[in-house]
Design an enzyme around this catalytic site. Sequence first.
Site, PDB file in Angstrom:
ATOM      1  N   HIS A 150       0.845  -1.179  -0.074  1.00  0.00           N
ATOM      2  CA  HIS A 150      -0.185  -0.017   0.041  1.00  0.00           C
ATOM      3  C   HIS A 150       0.939   1.269  -0.094  1.00  0.00           C
ATOM      4  CE1 HIS A 150      -3.279  -2.432   0.305  1.00  0.00           C
ATOM      5  NE2 HIS A 150      -3.591  -2.537   1.463  1.00  0.00           N
ATOM      6  N   HIS A 224      -9.522   2.162   0.373  1.00  0.00           N
ATOM      7  CA  HIS A 224      -9.521   0.912   1.378  1.00  0.00           C
ATOM      8  C   HIS A 224     -10.693   1.166   2.679  1.00  0.00           C
ATOM      9  CE1 HIS A 224      -7.552  -2.127   3.683  1.00  0.00           C
ATOM     10  NE2 HIS A 224      -6.691  -2.238   2.771  1.00  0.00           N
ATOM     11  N   GLU A 360     -11.542  -3.743  -2.708  1.00  0.00           N
ATOM     12  CA  GLU A 360     -10.630  -2.724  -2.973  1.00  0.00           C
ATOM     13  C   GLU A 360     -10.280  -3.031  -4.719  1.00  0.00           C
ATOM     14  OE1 GLU A 360      -6.935  -3.470  -0.863  1.00  0.00           O
ATOM     15  OE2 GLU A 360      -8.415  -4.218   0.693  1.00  0.00           O
TER      16      GLU A 360
HETATM   17  C1  BGC Z   1      -4.508  -6.451   2.507  1.00  0.00           C
HETATM   18  C2  BGC Z   1      -4.208  -7.286   3.767  1.00  0.00           C
HETATM   19  C3  BGC Z   1      -3.747  -6.081   5.010  1.00  0.00           C
HETATM   20  C4  BGC Z   1      -4.940  -5.000   5.042  1.00  0.00           C
HETATM   21  C5  BGC Z   1      -4.698  -3.855   5.789  1.00  0.00           C
HETATM   22  C6  BGC Z   1      -5.351  -5.211   2.750  1.00  0.00           C
HETATM   23  O1  BGC Z   1      -5.555  -4.751   1.332  1.00  0.00           O
HETATM   24  O2  BGC Z   1      -4.657  -7.349   1.519  1.00  0.00           O
HETATM   25  O3  BGC Z   1      -3.276  -8.125   3.860  1.00  0.00           O
HETATM   26  O4  BGC Z   1      -3.738  -6.786   6.083  1.00  0.00           O
HETATM   27  O5  BGC Z   1      -4.730  -4.613   3.803  1.00  0.00           O
HETATM   28  O6  BGC Z   1      -3.319  -3.510   5.937  1.00  0.00           O
END
Ligand code: BGC
Length: 396
Positions: A150, A224, A360
């Site tokens: 991310h 998210h 997402e």
């Molecule tokens: C990921 C997870 C992660 C979460 C928060 C999601 O998009 O796929 O693995 O724990 O985001 O960080």
Amino acid sequence: MKRKQTTVALLGLLAFGWACSGSPENQQDTPQQATETEQSVSTSSVSRSDFGKMEDGTVVDLYTLTNENGTELKITNYGAVITSLKVADKNDSLEDVVLGFENLEGYLQKGVPYFGAIVGRYGNRIANAQFVLDGQTYKLAANDGPNHLHGGVKGFDKVLWQAESFEGEEGIGVKLRHLSKDGEEGYPGNLTVDVTYTLTDDDAVKIDYKATTDKATVVNLTNHAYFNLSGDLGEKILDHEVMINADRFVPVNQTLIPTGELKPVEGTPFDFTNPTEVGARIDANDQQIGYGKGYDHCWVLNGAAGEMNLAATVHHPESGRFMEVHTTEPGIQFYTGNFLDGSLSGKGSTYGHRTGFCLETEHYPDSPNQKGFPPVTLRPGETYHTQTTYKFSVKE
Ligand code: BGC
């Protein structure tokens, strides 16, 4: 079902340029604080309030958008986060359906798992925190075991965006801009990112993502938000019925990096082609479920990428709330809040295991390193442009 219309004052916040409240030197130019002219004719409204202060004293904004049905969306320019989204249930009761906090302090805590934020420059994982582009290796922060997740240590979810509200033909909204500098978090190129949230009068939250660069780079932007359509944000989401319009998904290894295969969902716990309760197979004895500790995977959406296609629907039978997701993106990460552990609380709820789910919309994880996946390179002169809508209604 017709809801009672709320007549509210339209604050005259709308006609000004970028209100650069994201940097202290621009604090004197915040026209939105000064121009509160009221016209009590409209049935929708936009207002701005203070959400809190950054450590350096910069004031952070909170925009409240209310449409003619009373549906209410709140967005802050910190992380371009959706902090609250109130939608009606079958009894016309408006309740918040996204996990988050009531003030900035909540979001500044350590370990907030991207609640409601825009993530980037590359949403999802990049294997071994590096990629090669045009023969050059770019090293990124390894902030998720050996991998990059991310956008890194300070991704787009942790920066102050410039923001301005607007009233347009499709609805009311907020436009946000972030200039991600060449080298920020290891990525090449100065990237200008524009994210526009629009709340329409038919209760859709539309997100429009655009970006341009001055050097070749990789981009994968998504939102998210953790949804919980029950209206009780502390409740588990296992009773929600999910449909994902995908015949294949992206299997991963133990560190959640794609193996490169796109696997048919048929006969697996990943088959959501028909609406199925989240909890029905979430703990199935399945290697992929084991790796994700539940669902934490990307699905390969049916339909031509680049066009608006139905990606997913979610129904919460008890409240009647129904959400439809449409996107131009080729994939959707369905994450069932498996890492939520009750250590964070906000808006009167404690966010325990699986109390929220994310949908997402995005390109597949690790695409910069996966030759077989649709490309994610953006070059100077090109415009990255994707769209996603989350539309709310009631289904008995
Ligand atoms: C990921 C997870 C992660 C979460 C928060 C999601 O998009 O796929 O693995 O724990 O985001 O960080």
